[in-house]
Scaffold this motif. Structure first.
Motif, PDB file in Angstrom:
ATOM      1  N   LYS A 377       0.822  -1.215   0.000  1.00 45.69           N
ATOM      2  CA  LYS A 377       0.000   0.000   0.000  1.00 45.69           C
ATOM      3  C   LYS A 377       0.857   1.266   0.000  1.00 45.69           C
ATOM      4  O   LYS A 377       0.468   2.295  -0.557  1.00 45.69           O
ATOM      5  N   GLU A 378       2.055   1.193   0.629  1.00 44.13           N
ATOM      6  CA  GLU A 378       2.893   2.395   0.746  1.00 44.13           C
ATOM      7  C   GLU A 378       3.262   2.969  -0.623  1.00 44.13           C
ATOM      8  O   GLU A 378       3.354   4.178  -0.794  1.00 44.13           O
ATOM      9  N   GLU A 379       3.504   2.110  -1.606  1.00 46.01           N
ATOM     10  CA  GLU A 379       3.859   2.581  -2.954  1.00 46.01           C
ATOM     11  C   GLU A 379       2.936   1.919  -3.967  1.00 46.01           C
ATOM     12  O   GLU A 379       3.383   1.347  -4.959  1.00 46.01           O
ATOM     13  N   ALA A 380       1.649   2.001  -3.713  1.00 44.16           N
ATOM     14  CA  ALA A 380       0.663   1.277  -4.527  1.00 44.16           C
ATOM     15  C   ALA A 380       0.650   1.769  -5.970  1.00 44.16           C
ATOM     16  O   ALA A 380       0.723   2.973  -6.245  1.00 44.16           O
ATOM     17  N   VAL A 381       0.583   0.811  -6.894  1.00 41.76           N
ATOM     18  CA  VAL A 381       0.499   1.113  -8.322  1.00 41.76           C
ATOM     19  C   VAL A 381      -0.611   0.272  -8.939  1.00 41.76           C
ATOM     20  O   VAL A 381      -1.077  -0.705  -8.356  1.00 41.76           O
ATOM     21  N   LEU A 382      -1.011   0.660 -10.132  1.00 39.33           N
ATOM     22  CA  LEU A 382      -1.982  -0.100 -10.912  1.00 39.33           C
ATOM     23  C   LEU A 382      -1.339  -0.499 -12.226  1.00 39.33           C
ATOM     24  O   LEU A 382      -0.902   0.365 -13.006  1.00 39.33           O
ATOM     25  N   LEU A 383      -1.248  -1.798 -12.495  1.00 39.04           N
ATOM     26  CA  LEU A 383      -0.736  -2.274 -13.777  1.00 39.04           C
ATOM     27  C   LEU A 383      -1.839  -2.230 -14.821  1.00 39.04           C
ATOM     28  O   LEU A 383      -3.037  -2.262 -14.488  1.00 39.04           O
ATOM     29  N   GLU A 384      -1.435  -2.185 -16.089  1.00 39.92           N
ATOM     30  CA  GLU A 384      -2.406  -2.216 -17.178  1.00 39.92           C
ATOM     31  C   GLU A 384      -3.207  -3.512 -17.088  1.00 39.92           C
ATOM     32  O   GLU A 384      -2.658  -4.595 -16.937  1.00 39.92           O
ATOM     33  N   THR A 385      -4.519  -3.384 -17.172  1.00 41.47           N
ATOM     34  CA  THR A 385      -5.365  -4.564 -17.066  1.00 41.47           C
ATOM     35  C   THR A 385      -5.587  -5.188 -18.441  1.00 41.47           C
ATOM     36  O   THR A 385      -4.900  -4.849 -19.402  1.00 41.47           O
ATOM     37  N   LEU A 386      -6.550  -6.093 -18.558  1.00 38.73           N
ATOM     38  CA  LEU A 386      -6.796  -6.816 -19.811  1.00 38.73           C
ATOM     39  C   LEU A 386      -7.934  -6.190 -20.589  1.00 38.73           C
ATOM     40  O   LEU A 386      -8.872  -5.646 -20.006  1.00 38.73           O
ATOM     41  N   GLU A 387      -7.867  -6.296 -21.919  1.00 42.03           N
ATOM     42  CA  GLU A 387      -9.002  -5.933 -22.763  1.00 42.03           C
ATOM     43  C   GLU A 387      -9.853  -7.175 -22.968  1.00 42.03           C
ATOM     44  O   GLU A 387      -9.368  -8.180 -23.486  1.00 42.03           O
TER      45      GLU A 387
END
Length: 677
Positions: A377-387
């Protein structure tokens, strides 16, 4: 990745045998293939779900995912490509570049994944290596680099010639191809090998300036120089090395494994993985490093009868231990990793810790689903999801008895969690449960799994096409919501312009207010109203698509206007506007290829025309076979597998995949209105 029946699973079986993972050769046609572990796969001789495994070759660990070739299961290819670093594209030496070959190639191009081509089935009658390479150029727009040519073909196929080393490799069939011998190139092939090698060197010089300079300055190009530049071009996805063999005849698989090590990238050499920092919303990169914070993508959910729900992870950075607490940044909640399992198809090997680049299954993730990101959570990121493609076909389903209703809903929910292209909806008007998927086979497998895995038997209705509605003209419309209540009066007025758009854009909302600074919450409510109103069209209640909605006018009163009023005013405007904009129905159009003997081509073409099909062309295939390419509405393709067998005495085959939505005739519009009533 490949078209159906190109030999992906057979090739994977040989890889597992030669790397010592399995001690017998499994065969798809016998139902003994390690990777085809589902009962439905063994019975039908096709791959339905992607299966993961791990092997070691030349002190390198290789994670392999064997994907389906059938278009109904294209999401399995999509999610595998999303997390892998390289691809083996398998082509049949007889069929060449087939329709699903093109689809999976486009998916790989979208993710910029390095590819290695393997021309399989060189022992089959009609095998033509040069034709397949030419088709790669013409149909895929590829830059093939031919690194091997076959030693003979069809029944005379005996091995391969390595053009870089200029050596012939013969495989010993008494050891099932496990042993092979490297010899000098036969005299009768020396001129041909010299031609191909010169062409390879010239292709490399065209693609790489540094290599071109070395080529011009030196009389002799070494094998090491060629290997280096081929690797560089492959990792950059600028070119595709081409190898050949026959997996079923145990020929050419070890050089293919060498090709994976020599030319495809390790996780350290892949392009940077881009993510979005949750706190700032800014793009950031995830570095492949065991010592950084863990970042993983959940790319598949699967039900296992022994351990429950499995979440397949690709770890992009850091290290993860069993029992570790991770943050699901997509769901904004914590998850605890119970156990970590390295999968070998449906067999499991428990591990205590995984590192950057690993692909494993995790037990214990309760809320995570396909496309979710796990991190700290301290350095939370979101990766590209799926189409995820939209389903194109649906059927009504109900349990055999009322007592099984709850079990059916629970089973459908678990299957929908596994497969993003499978959707379950409850029709409010009819009270029916409708399941939707990518094709007849997709839904047939779902119903079969309900009976076998979940012990729920159900009645199913006839397949129904997932129609859409759209508008055909531009229209200006207005909507207002005025509620004169003494205690809480409400007021909102909205002006919209509706314009038809082509392509797969769904709908687009644009704020085109000129010189008016409308409150953001009102504009957001209008956008929400647009999305809600377009869920059901005016003709038969199907979702609307291909509509650009521009906000051109807004009027509000400080004390009387709120977001709810603007949402209702927008829905009123949309409902009146789409009725005036000459709405029409759209139906899914399928890209169909039929391979048929010359004797039956007339009957097949006549049948396609009777199904409202548009024939695009006919081309010759191997040995008295023709390939017919056509676009046919999905509504006309139900039961086609049976019909084509009848018309050709079982000799014709066909494949189809979704192409686009197209307008329907007024007669069909009337039919759908009557059906909906």
């Amino acid at each position: 990745m490949a078209h159906i029946d190109a030999g992906k699973t057979t090739t994977t079986e040989r890889i597992l045998y030669y790397t010592g993972i399995s001690h017998r050769l499994g065969e798809v046609h016998d139902g003994t293939a390690t990777m085809d572990w589902m009962e439905q796969e063994q019975e039908r001789g096709i791959t339905i779900t992607s299966a993961a495994t791990t092997c070691i070759w030349r002190d390198h660990r290789i994670n392999i995912i064997d994907t389906p070739g059938h278009v109904d299961f294209t999401i399995e290819v999509e999610r595998s490509l999303r997390v892998l670093d390289g691809v083996i594209a398998v082509f049949c030496a007889v069929g060449g570049v087939e329709p699903q070959s093109e689809t999976v190639w486009r998916q790989a191009v979208k993710y910029q994944i390095p590819r290695l081509a393997f021309v399989n089935k060189m022992d089959r009658i009609g095998a033509d290596f040069d034709r397949v390479v030419a088709m790669m150029r013409e149909r895929l727009g590829a830059r093939p680099l031919v690194l091997q040519i076959p030693l003979g073909s069809e029944s005379d196929f005996a091995g391969v010639v390595d053009l870089i080393a200029e050596k012939a490799v013969y495989f010993d069939q008494s050891s099932l191809g496990a042993e092979y011998e490297v010899r000098a190139v036969p005299d009768e092939l020396k001129n041909r090998v010299a031609e191909y090698r010169l062409k390879l060197v010239e292709d490399l010089a065209d693609l790489d300036d540094g290599f071109a300079l070395s080529y011009l300055e030196s009389d002799e190009i070494s094998a090491a120089q060629i290997h280096e530049v081929v690797r560089r071009l492959t990792i950059a996805a600028s070119a595709t090395p081409v190898l050949c063999g026959s997996a079923f005849k145990n020929t050419g698989v070890q050089p293919l494994l060498d090709g994976i090590i020599n030319y495809l990238p390790s996780p350290l050499e892949t392009r940077e993985t881009v993510a979005i920092a949750v706190e700032s919303g800014e793009p950031t990169t995830v570095k492949v490093d065991d010592d950084t914070q863990p970042t993983a993508l959940v790319f598949k959910i699967s039900s296992d009868p022994h351990v429950g729900q499995l979440a397949f992870l690709r770890l992009y950075s850091g290290a993860v231990k069993s029992g570790m607490r991770l943050y699901n940044s997509s769901r904004k909640r914590y998850e605890r990793v119970g156990r970590l399992l390295k999968m070998h198809a449906n067999k499991r090997e428990e591990v205590r810790e995984i590192y950057a680049g690993d692909i494993v299954a995790a037990v214990g993730l309760k809320a995570s689903t396909t496309g979710d990101t796990l991190c700290l959570k301290e350095e939370a990121v979101l990766l590209e999801t799926l189409e995820v493609p939209e389903p194109v076909i649906g059927i009504a389903i109900e349990p055999l008895s009322q007592s099984e209703q709850e079990r059916l809903q629970e089973a459908l929910a678990r299957l929908a969690a596994e497969d993003p292209t499978f959707q379950v909806k409850n029709d409010a008007e009819s009270g029916q449960t409708v399941i939707s998927g990518m094709g007849e086979l997709h839904l047939e497998i779902i119903v079969d799994r309900l009976a076998r895995e979940f012990k729920v038997k159900a009645n199913v209705g006839k397949p129904q096409v997932a129609y859409r509605e759209t508008i055909t003209t531009t229209i200006d419309c207005q909507g207002e919501f005025i509620h004169q209540d003494c205690s809480r009066p409400k007021y909102a007025k909205v002006g919209l312009t509706l314009t038809p758009i082509t392509g797969d854009q769904g709908f687009v909302f644009e704020n085109r207010l000129a010189g008016v600074a409308a409150p953001e919450e009102f504009v957001a409510a209008i956008a929400l109203g647009v999305a809600e109103a377009l869920l059901a069209g005016p003709i038969a209640g199907y979702p609307m698509t291909g509509v650009r909605t521009q906000l051109t006018f807004i009027d509000w009163r400080d004390e009387e206007s709120d977001a709810a009023a603007f949402k209702l005013a927008t829905i009123k405007a949309l409902n009146s506007g789409v009725r005036q904009a000459e709405p029409t129905l759209l139906e899914p159009i399928m890209d169909v290829e039929v391979v048929v003997p010359n004797d039956y081509i007339g009957e097949i073409m006549s049948d396609i025309n009777s199904r409202r099909g548009r024939i695009q062309g006919v081309e010759s295939r191997q040995a008295e076979m023709q390939s017919i390419h056509a676009f046919v509405p999905l509504a006309e393709m139900f039961g086609y597998a049976t019909e084509i067998r009848s018309l050709s005495q079982g000799r014709a085959t066909f494949t189809m995949q979704f192409s686009a939505y197209g307008s329907v005739t007024p007669e069909i519009v009337r039919e759908r209105i009557e059906y909906s009533l």
